[in-house]
Design a protein around this motif. Structure first.
Motif, PDB file in Angstrom:
ATOM      1  N   MET A 145       0.835  -1.204   0.000  1.00 42.14           N
ATOM      2  CA  MET A 145       0.000   0.000   0.000  1.00 42.14           C
ATOM      3  C   MET A 145       0.871   1.256   0.000  1.00 42.14           C
ATOM      4  N   ILE A 146       1.945   1.239   0.806  1.00 37.92           N
ATOM      5  CA  ILE A 146       2.857   2.386   0.847  1.00 37.92           C
ATOM      6  C   ILE A 146       3.532   2.568  -0.508  1.00 37.92           C
ATOM      7  N   ASP A 147       3.923   1.451  -1.132  1.00 36.88           N
ATOM      8  CA  ASP A 147       4.545   1.539  -2.456  1.00 36.88           C
ATOM      9  C   ASP A 147       3.589   2.131  -3.481  1.00 36.88           C
ATOM     10  N   ASP A 148       2.302   1.818  -3.373  1.00 36.72           N
ATOM     11  CA  ASP A 148       1.315   2.416  -4.282  1.00 36.72           C
ATOM     12  C   ASP A 148       1.304   3.939  -4.134  1.00 36.72           C
ATOM     13  N   VAL A 149       1.306   4.393  -2.883  1.00 35.00           N
ATOM     14  CA  VAL A 149       1.312   5.838  -2.637  1.00 35.00           C
ATOM     15  C   VAL A 149       2.587   6.470  -3.202  1.00 35.00           C
ATOM     16  N   LEU A 150       3.720   5.811  -2.998  1.00 38.39           N
ATOM     17  CA  LEU A 150       4.995   6.325  -3.499  1.00 38.39           C
ATOM     18  C   LEU A 150       4.992   6.407  -5.024  1.00 38.39           C
ATOM     19  N   ARG A 151       4.387   5.413  -5.659  1.00 37.71           N
ATOM     20  CA  ARG A 151       4.330   5.422  -7.127  1.00 37.71           C
ATOM     21  C   ARG A 151       3.501   6.604  -7.620  1.00 37.71           C
ATOM     22  N   PHE A 152       2.340   6.836  -7.011  1.00 35.15           N
ATOM     23  CA  PHE A 152       1.500   7.951  -7.428  1.00 35.15           C
ATOM     24  C   PHE A 152       2.208   9.291  -7.202  1.00 35.15           C
ATOM     25  N   LEU A 163       7.765   9.250  -5.963  1.00 34.46           N
ATOM     26  CA  LEU A 163       8.938   8.970  -5.121  1.00 34.46           C
ATOM     27  C   LEU A 163       9.441   7.552  -5.402  1.00 34.46           C
ATOM     28  N   TYR A 164       9.793   7.302  -6.647  1.00 34.78           N
ATOM     29  CA  TYR A 164      10.164   5.958  -7.087  1.00 34.78           C
ATOM     30  C   TYR A 164      11.363   5.371  -6.342  1.00 34.78           C
ATOM     31  N   PRO A 165      12.368   6.176  -5.949  1.00 36.85           N
ATOM     32  CA  PRO A 165      13.507   5.570  -5.241  1.00 36.85           C
ATOM     33  C   PRO A 165      13.113   4.887  -3.936  1.00 36.85           C
ATOM     34  N   TYR A 166      12.002   5.320  -3.322  1.00 33.51           N
ATOM     35  CA  TYR A 166      11.601   4.779  -2.026  1.00 33.51           C
ATOM     36  C   TYR A 166      10.711   3.543  -2.142  1.00 33.51           C
ATOM     37  N   ILE A 167      10.323   3.167  -3.366  1.00 30.95           N
ATOM     38  CA  ILE A 167       9.574   1.920  -3.537  1.00 30.95           C
ATOM     39  C   ILE A 167      10.470   0.753  -3.139  1.00 30.95           C
ATOM     40  N   ASP A 168       9.939  -0.154  -2.371  1.00 30.24           N
ATOM     41  CA  ASP A 168      10.713  -1.296  -1.862  1.00 30.24           C
ATOM     42  C   ASP A 168      11.330  -2.059  -3.028  1.00 30.24           C
ATOM     43  N   SER A 169      12.637  -2.245  -2.980  1.00 31.82           N
ATOM     44  CA  SER A 169      13.337  -2.950  -4.064  1.00 31.82           C
ATOM     45  C   SER A 169      12.912  -4.407  -4.170  1.00 31.82           C
ATOM     46  N   ARG A 170      12.254  -4.937  -3.116  1.00 32.18           N
ATOM     47  CA  ARG A 170      11.791  -6.334  -3.142  1.00 32.18           C
ATOM     48  C   ARG A 170      10.356  -6.462  -3.632  1.00 32.18           C
ATOM     49  N   SER A 171       9.748  -5.330  -3.976  1.00 32.53           N
ATOM     50  CA  SER A 171       8.353  -5.374  -4.409  1.00 32.53           C
ATOM     51  C   SER A 171       8.247  -6.011  -5.789  1.00 32.53           C
ATOM     52  N   ASP A 172       7.030  -6.370  -6.158  1.00 34.99           N
ATOM     53  CA  ASP A 172       6.812  -6.951  -7.482  1.00 34.99           C
ATOM     54  C   ASP A 172       5.621  -6.267  -8.127  1.00 34.99           C
ATOM     55  N   GLY A 173       5.235  -6.738  -9.298  1.00 37.98           N
ATOM     56  CA  GLY A 173       4.086  -6.183  -9.986  1.00 37.98           C
ATOM     57  C   GLY A 173       4.364  -4.801 -10.561  1.00 37.98           C
ATOM     58  N   THR A 174       3.317  -3.978 -10.604  1.00 35.58           N
ATOM     59  CA  THR A 174       3.398  -2.658 -11.234  1.00 35.58           C
ATOM     60  C   THR A 174       4.430  -1.768 -10.561  1.00 35.58           C
ATOM     61  N   ASN A 175       4.450  -1.794  -9.241  1.00 37.80           N
ATOM     62  CA  ASN A 175       5.394  -0.931  -8.524  1.00 37.80           C
ATOM     63  C   ASN A 175       6.841  -1.265  -8.868  1.00 37.80           C
ATOM     64  N   ALA A 176       7.141  -2.564  -8.928  1.00 35.19           N
ATOM     65  CA  ALA A 176       8.499  -2.987  -9.284  1.00 35.19           C
ATOM     66  C   ALA A 176       8.839  -2.566 -10.711  1.00 35.19           C
ATOM     67  N   LEU A 177       7.855  -2.722 -11.616  1.00 35.95           N
ATOM     68  CA  LEU A 177       8.085  -2.349 -13.016  1.00 35.95           C
ATOM     69  C   LEU A 177       8.399  -0.863 -13.135  1.00 35.95           C
ATOM     70  N   ILE A 178       7.598  -0.030 -12.452  1.00 36.94           N
ATOM     71  CA  ILE A 178       7.812   1.416 -12.512  1.00 36.94           C
ATOM     72  C   ILE A 178       9.163   1.778 -11.913  1.00 36.94           C
ATOM     73  N   ARG A 179       9.495   1.179 -10.776  1.00 41.55           N
ATOM     74  CA  ARG A 179      10.777   1.478 -10.132  1.00 41.55           C
ATOM     75  C   ARG A 179      11.935   1.140 -11.057  1.00 41.55           C
ATOM     76  N   ASN A 180      11.875  -0.023 -11.692  1.00 40.35           N
ATOM     77  CA  ASN A 180      12.951  -0.445 -12.587  1.00 40.35           C
ATOM     78  C   ASN A 180      13.056   0.459 -13.812  1.00 40.35           C
ATOM     79  N   CYS A 181      11.918   0.967 -14.263  1.00 41.71           N
ATOM     80  CA  CYS A 181      11.925   1.850 -15.430  1.00 41.71           C
ATOM     81  C   CYS A 181      12.560   3.199 -15.117  1.00 41.71           C
ATOM     82  N   MET A 182      12.642   3.551 -13.844  1.00 40.85           N
ATOM     83  CA  MET A 182      13.209   4.829 -13.458  1.00 40.85           C
ATOM     84  C   MET A 182      14.708   4.731 -13.160  1.00 40.85           C
TER      85      MET A 182
END
Length: 702
Positions: free
Chosen positions: A64-71, A74-93
């Motif tokens: 849930m926190i990663d969802d807020v960070l994505r919106f 604040l992509y650097p703060y998305i958990d590096s162990r996350s998966d799905g959309t949040n992980a995809l967005i983080r990796n794209c940045m």
């Protein structure tokens, strides 16, 4: 729930699962619905700071926190162990060339301009990551010639330590004595150093860090040189990037075809708390400072003071009387300072208490090493002036604004925000804290006026005479022609030296002409005391320049003569300090250090200006070039002083008996250092090693 309640709950010790859910839900809605996204971003950063606590309180809340960070971007703060959309967005940045860096949304927006080869003026908070975009642009666009202009030697040191090891394929030139090769090159220097180079030519990427210093209204005496560099290279550079903090707008640009787009962002990945420190008659200000330092014990803390003298005063009145105790590295450095600079210097006293001192007169290697100790947590506190505020990054969690002045001027909102921005750091201190002795300045928008954009129409005569004629608008050109008609001195001479004052140069020329046969003025060589006194007296009376607290030409000659007769810097400084008053004693040491800075650049420059005038009016028996060459070397046999910039202290360079013209491999350098009697231990030695050997040196694994 409202914003105040959310912040209060996040600061509390007890957060239930229901509280965690409500906090995350509120942050999400607040981001989407609040007109003040700065407040929303601040709340989300505070959410990240308590992330582990929230996750323990509410299982599954990390996503849930990663969802807020994505919106929020604040992509650097998305958990590096996350998966799905949040992980995809983080990796794209992230970028293949920078695999360990994840960019936030506002950085990506600025990069979009730069990576297309467009120019940009960027205003963003201190923690934004503006200078990182310089590195990314160089790495991905591969410019042939880069010019990076920085306002202070401290910031130059920081850039050099970052740029040299990262761009081995480039020749990184930071000193006037370095000769340009034939390959790719990065010219990195203060405006004065860049201004003096004649081998730069066309530029692919031109960068000014802290570009607000172009504004003449800020009263910076070095702005003439900065504007000259801006005028020389911005128009002939393929790409221009100007960066600075907390600027609301820049003045209109006359030339639409070459205008630079301005981007303002208030996006900050760090939150800041401000606490007002209240003073009482019963408890003096130094005692309150010690109280505050006690509350932040073992946390990295900067104490901002208005001037070098104020750092000494604070060191005597507060730190010196405290029960603070330094650790191993600080104690060793204190002993080394006593042995090599001055046995009673307040810097050594403070280091023994675990407190450093940083300002523009501290020898550069000592300043660098203190920052290294600070960032490694080996000293917790540094007393500093604006020398550490203008672009130098540290791991400070707290900033104490002890003085609400900068030199003799009241802090304005812009400078206050710049100081405040030094509290907190991504991934280390999500929430910084500022302790304020005094009132915060009232908010005000800062418009920076870049004189080049309006053809220098509002600039004083000294600035107009210093600029390339093609940079001047019609009005400024007419003023320039008028002032040249009133003088016998050439346009080229004014171009080089007008910053010292038009009237002063004309008056100096008249007196030189009258005294052309005076042997105390028309001399050559290193100069006797009497010759230097007479010459410096002329200069002090006629020219306007930073006199480094040297009150007269006689005092300048006294310092120069004393330095020339000293066998070491320690002998020079100890001979100058005689007062029985503790603060005045420290000020006398500081005056000596200030003279050393003047000898490096300022004094040779004003002597050369005087010599150029003498040459124009045909005084053939006047030649100050030998003295101009000896002053920057502090009258020693080799340019040991130049090693200060590479982190090797002057006394150590003397013991190694090497000069900057010698090319040494890393093993040779280490062997010399080990054989020298003038270093502390292997760890400190590794920090003082030249960055030329960065891939082999322990400093980069420390």
């Amino acid at each position: 729930m409202n914003l105040a309640e959310a912040r209060s709950l996040l600061q509390g010790d007890t957060i239930t699962g229901a509280d965690a859910f409500e906090l995350i839900d509120f942050a999400h809605k607040f981001w989407h619905n609040s007109p003040a996204q700065i407040d929303a971003l601040d709340l989300i950063v505070r959410l990240v700071a308590r992330r582990d606590y929230l996750v323990r309180s509410l299982s599954g809340s990390s996503d849930m926190i990663d969802d807020v960070l994505r919106f929020a971007g604040l992509y650097p703060y998305i958990d590096s162990r996350s998966d799905g959309t949040n992980a995809l967005i983080r990796n794209c940045m992230s970028l293949p060339e920078f695999p360990n860096i994840v960019f936030h949304r506002a950085q990506v927006g600025a990069l979009g301009y730069l990576l297309k080869g467009n120019s940009l003026i960027l205003s963003a908070p201190t923690s934004f990551g503006k200078s990182l975009l310089v590195d990314v642009t160089i790495r991905l666009r591969h410019p042939q010639v880069v010019v990076i202009v920085v306002p202070t030697l401290a910031l130059l040191d920081e850039y050099r330590r970052r740029i040299k090891p990262a761009f081995r394929e480039y020749q990184v030139i930071t000193k006037g004595t370095e000769v340009r090769g034939h390959g790719r090159v990065i010219f990195l220097g203060t405006q004065e150093r860049i201004e003096q180079r004649e081998d730069i030519g066309d530029v692919d990427l031109f960068v000014i860090d802290e570009f607000y210093k172009l504004d003449l209204k800020r009263g910076d005496e070095r702005s003439a040189s900065l504007n000259n560099v801006m005028s020389m290279y911005s128009k002939r550079s393929k790409q221009v990037y100007l960066l600075g903090p907390s600027i609301s707008s820049v003045n209109e640009q006359g030339d639409v075809e070459t205008s630079l787009p301005f981007m303002r962002s208030e996006f900050s990945p760090v939150a800041v708390d401000i606490e007002r420190v209240h003073l009482t008659k019963e408890e003096p200000k130094p005692a309150r400072l010690l109280d505050v330092l006690d509350t932040v014990r073992s946390q990295q803390t900067l104490v901002y003071l208005r001037s070098p003298r104020s750092t000494y005063k604070c060191g005597i009145e507060a730190i010196g009387l405290s029960g603070l105790k330094g650790r191993k590295h600080a104690l060793e450095l204190a002993m080394w300072v006593r042995q090599n600079y001055h046995s009673q210097w307040i810097l050594a006293d403070c280091l023994e208490k675990g407190v450093g001192i940083h300002h523009g007169r501290i020898p550069r290697a000592l300043a660098q090493y203190q920052i290294a100790l600070f960032n490694d947590g080996l000293i917790d506190t540094i007393l500093c002036t604006s020398s550490m505020i203008e672009g130098v990054n540290t791991k400070a969690k707290n900033v104490i604004i002890y003085d609400n002045y900068i030199s003799s001027d009241k802090l304005d909102r812009f400078t206050f925000d710049n100081i405040k921005g030094r509290a907190g750091r991504m991934f280390q201190h999500f929430i910084g804290k500022v302790f304020l002795f005094g009132d915060a300045p009232l908010g005000e928008d800062l418009e920076v006026e870049i004189p080049l954009f309006n053809g220098f129409d509002n600039a004083p005569d000294e600035i107009i005479a210093s600029m390339p004629i093609e940079a001047l608008g019609p009005s400024a050109r007419r003023r320039r022609e008028s002032l040249l008609r009133r003088s016998s001195l050439s346009p080229d001479l004014f171009r080089r030296w007008a910053r010292y004052g038009i009237d002063g140069l004309n008056n100096l020329a008249e007196e030189l002409a009258d005294r052309n046969q005076d042997p105390l003025i028309a001399w050559s060589g290193q100069g006797s005391f009497e010759e230097m006194e007479a010459t410096f007296d002329l200069i002090w009376r006629h020219l306007e320049f930073s006199k480094h607290n040297i009150r007269s030409g006689r005092q300048a000659a006294f310092y120069a003569n004393r330095l020339r007769s000293s066998s070491s810097i320690k002998e020079f400084l100890e001979e100058l300090s005689r007062s029985s008053d503790p603060l005045k004693f420290q000020t006398e040491i500081d005056d000596g250090l200030n003279f050393l800075r003047a000898a490096e650049f300022t004094l040779p420059q004003v002597l050369l200006a005087t010599q150029d005038i003498a040459s124009e009016i045909s005084i053939s028996n006047l030649d100050y070039s030998i003295l101009c060459g000896r002053l920057p070397m502090w009258f020693f046999s080799k340019d040991y002083q130049s090693f200060e910039e590479s982190g090797v202290p002057f006394p150590t360079a003397i013991s190694l008996n090497i000069s900057s013209t010698e090319v040494l491999e890393y093993p040779e350098y280490v062997a010399l250092m080990k054989n020298s009697e003038n270093f502390i231990d292997q760890d400190i030695m590794s920090r003082w090693i030249n960055e030329e050997f960065a891939t082999q040196s322990p400093i980069f694994s420390a």
